[in-house]
Design a protein around this motif. Sequence first.
Motif: not given
Length: 156
Positions: A58-83
């Motif tokens: 759970l990221f905010y309100d009813v949306v979720d987030a996923v964190e991925i470590r990439h070569a360029s750094g860590i990206v938080r992809y926020g406001e995605v579906n919880n599934t």
Amino acid sequence: MATFPLHQRPTESYTVNPRKFGCPRANARKHAGCDLYAPAGTPVQAVEDGEVIAGPYLFYDVVDAVEIRHASGIVRYGEVNNTCAPGIRAGAKVLAGQVIGYVRKMLTVSQSMLHFELYAGLAEGPLTDRSRHPFIRRADLTDPTAFLDGCELKAA
């Protein structure tokens, strides 16, 4: 070259208020990412090969987030579906352009979007740090605008 996180660039620019990095928010907080407006259900792609380090959560309100470590750094992809997409969980390997989730609309905001945060990957601990004003994020938070500008589109 990195892959843009959506199959097309948004009509509304992520480089202007209220979507841009550093834009003022409530309580003197600043926006910690770029908002990429897209219809709910739009696939979200990994920008580079990487490994899921957290999420979905759970990221905010009813949306979720996923964190991925990439070569360029860590990206938080926020406001995605919880599934998210099948197999997206901590420890999973992803490939550039792989669908990792889908844009979801918050209840408290009129526009659905992908919220995109970028971290250099040099600090430790959770990405959200309520003691670090004005962004309320970890010390290695980076403006993702130039990174996004340099991404190429990958056909659906």
